[in-house]
Design a protein around this motif. Structure first.
Motif: not given
Lengths: 325, 328
Positions: B263-270, B274-277, B288-291
């Motif tokens: 899962y690619l997340a952006c720092f500071g994305c609201g 939640m969705i990443g978690e 699973f890996m969160l980047l």
């Protein structure tokens, strides 16, 4: 004697080990990288060779850590592997039944969950380095305490003060506040240890099932205060391997041995004269070929370019490969 | 008439629609060049600190378009693109934020897209746009229908395993080399405007492919299936993209051919926070890996994580295979 050389070039420390053909540690060197990995690689290699009697014959080289590609260029590695795999392999060869590996280094912290001897899951800290060795380093120097003595002194505390571990900046202001209130320095130090452990478990270890046996390695494992704090929170014994600070290098050496055993080829090791007989320099420039403006690093040996990296389009990398071919 | 469309945010979902619409009405459509470091730098300097990376990058693209001698800049106010679901609130404020912060901004076409209850705003605004360009209501409607069709065609291309950025290129008439088949299959999820923008994601998709993996994206899954999976959650996800991503996670988690999910997340994305978690919690059967990326991320850190992830998947598989007797 024949040896396998393992090298782990990290942000804070550079580690070197020699394993003999029966995977026994013959020599280890732990150096501070001090922002000059080229020098550290030269020095570390010389020191680790000098630490064993007689002439050293290298049968295989493995490199890991954030500087693994640089080490590869200088040494001519047979295996270049990421830190997770290297740490997992090392921990597993020492304690085969390990289920959780906690590794805290200078800039990275990771958790690796092992099941039946293979990595089952892992996590690394994200953009923040609050729960890592450099955070502890910084706070120790604020308290003007030698980082080596940190753990022993922290253990003298009777009651750890509570320090916010979420962020290095908050932790620092918390710490100053507690100092001004007159808390003993030992209590503040133990509080810092607990803050780091809390941060680690909440960020890196978030949602991971930490099962015993737990192995704690990396430079920060030298800090007995952190070990105690982990044991207190996890409610289980935490083992620290005897060579905890060079586990990444041990893993790299084992991977090199496995590789040499499986492919049956000769090592690509550059040899001592290549490493010591030349001057390695690095230079970076901003490539103006496109609007990406990549910062391209060039590694030179005696004014001859031997490696380029940092270019997204691989223009420099391939041009060199073509020239060398 | 020159209309500029920034290469960012919902470009990766609606560019074929926008381009067809304006071209049909006789306008020349200008896009900014793909994201590069200059875009990121210019955007970060212009945007408010609180903005997430894709919004900052969008500013960079707007900046580039400012010097293109445009008549209009197309920056829609996206509120909702379907009933009962919403787009991140930052998108709602895009036209206002641009006006407040970008000097030398061309005149904006800031139609309001709010389909949460009805398409009333969109219809009104479309007619307004038509008047601006000197067209009648019927011509506008016709162009809009054609545009919707073209957008569907592009999504159809993406469903064959291309990223939306690649699908847009193919839709635009370019030929692309199909990616090599790998020995691992990785489900890759995240907001399209960060995932498909190779300049912003530091080439994540190509990096994963180079490591010998086949990349499965949301667009390659059956859209209806995703909705069905998402509907199994105890509460409907508020955001359009978040809901689709969750549907994708649940679906990929069940599919055996997918070895792991990134899962690619952006720092500071609201929404990502939640969705990443939730994506991590719903991935029960596989790694699973969160980047997380932001504007100053180093590529080395990303490479280490990706390599380690692929190593892990390969070693796991080797052990799984060795448990079966060789004689079958």
């Amino acid at each position: 004697m024949y040896y396998y050389l393992g090298v782990d070039i990290g942000s804070v420390s550079s580690n070197f080990v020699l394993l003999d053909s029966r995977r026994r540690l013959s020599a280890k060197v732990y150096l501070r990288t001090q922002g000059n990995p080229v020098q550290a690689i030269k020095e570390g290699f010389a020191q680790v060779c000098a630490a064993v009697p007689g002439p050293v014959k290298i049968k295989g080289v493995g490199t890991t850590g954030s500087g693994r590609h640089l080490a590869d260029i200088m040494l001519g590695a047979d295996v270049v592997k990421n830190e997770i795999t290297a740490h997992a392999v090392a921990a597993c060869s020492l304690i085969p039944e390990v289920r959780t590996i906690i590794e805290i280094g200078g800039q990275d912290s990771k958790i690796i969950l092992m099941r039946d001897g293979i990595v089952n899951d892992f996590a690394m800290n994200t953009v923040c380095a609050a729960g890592t060795g450099s955070f502890l380093d910084q706070q120790a120097s604020r308290l003007s305490i030698n980082i080596e003595d940190f753990g022993v002194r922290a253990l003298k505390s009777n009651k750890a003060v509570r320090i916010a571990g979420r962020c290095g900046v908050f932790a620092e202001s918390d710490m100053i506040h507690k100092q001004q209130m007159g808390y003993p320095v030992e209590d503040i130090m133990m509080g810092l240890c607990e803050a780091l452990v809390r941060n680690y478990l909440n960020n890196v270890g978030k949602g991971k099932k930490i099962e015993a046996p737990v192995v704690f390695q990396g430079g920060v494992a030298a800090n007995i205060g952190i070990k105690e704090a982990f044991e207190k929170v996890l409610g289980t014994a935490v083992q620290i391997p005897p060579h905890h600070e060079v586990m990444g290098a041990i893993g790299a050496a084992i991977l090199a041995e496995e590789m040499m055993a499986s492919n049956g080829q000769l090592t690509t090791f550059n040899g001592e004269t290549y490493i010591n007989g030349g001057e390695f320099t690095s230079r970076s420039h901003e490539c103006s070929g496109c609007p990406n403006l990549c910062e391209v690093v060039c590694i030179k040996r005696d004014n001859q370019a031997i490696a380029y990296w940092g270019d997204r389009c691989k223009k420099w990398e391939t041009s060199l490969a073509a020239r060398l071919a | 008439m020159r209309i500029g469309i920034p290469y960012g945010l919902f470009y990766f979902y609606y560019y074929p629609l926008w381009k067809t619409f304006f071209s049909d009405l006789g306008a020349e459509v200008i896009t900014s060049s793909p994201t590069c470091r200059l875009t990121v730098d210019a955007g970060s300097a212009l945007a408010v600190d609180e903005a997430c990376l894709p919004v900052k990058v969008y500013y960079g693209h707007v900046r580039e378009l400012c010097s293109q001698d445009l008549d209009y800049l197309f920056a829609p106010r996206l509120v909702s693109v379907e009933p009962r679901s919403y787009i991140c609130p930052k998108f709602m404020g895009i036209p206002d934020m641009l006006r407040a912060q970008v000097p030398g901004l061309p005149q904006l076409i800031d139609i309001t897209v709010d389909l949460s209850r009805s398409d009333r705003y969109l219809q009104q605004d479309l007619i307004k746009v038509g008047r601006m360009l000197g067209y009648k209501k019927s011509a506008i409607q016709e162009a809009f229908q054609h545009a919707l069709e073209e957008n569907r065609r592009c999504i159809q291309i993406a469903s064959q395993g291309w990223s939306m950025a690649e699908a847009i290129k193919i839709w635009d008439g370019n030929l692309l080399e199909p990616p090599e088949a790998g020995d691992l299959s990785i489900g890759l999820l995240g907001h399209g405007y960060s995932l498909y923008d190779e300049g912003l994601s530091m080439g994540l998709i190509s990096k994963i492919r180079q490591l010998g993996c086949k990349v499965h994206l949301l667009e390659s899954l059956d859209a209806e299936r995703i909705e069905m999976e998402a509907a199994t959650m105890p509460k409907r996800v508020f955001w359009t993209l978040g809901r689709k991503i969750m549907g994708g996670v649940i679906n990929m988690n069940k599919r055996e051919e997918i070895d792991g999910i990134i899962y690619l997340a952006c720092f500071g994305c609201g929404p990502d926070s939640m969705i990443g978690e939730m994506a991590e919690r719903y991935t029960t059967g596989k790694p699973f890996m969160l980047l997380t990326i932001d504007e100053h991320s180093g590529e080395a850190g990303m490479m280490t994580r990706l390599e380690a992830f692929c190593d892990m998947l390969r070693r796991r598989r080797r052990v799984d295979e060795s448990q079966f007797p060789a004689y079958g």
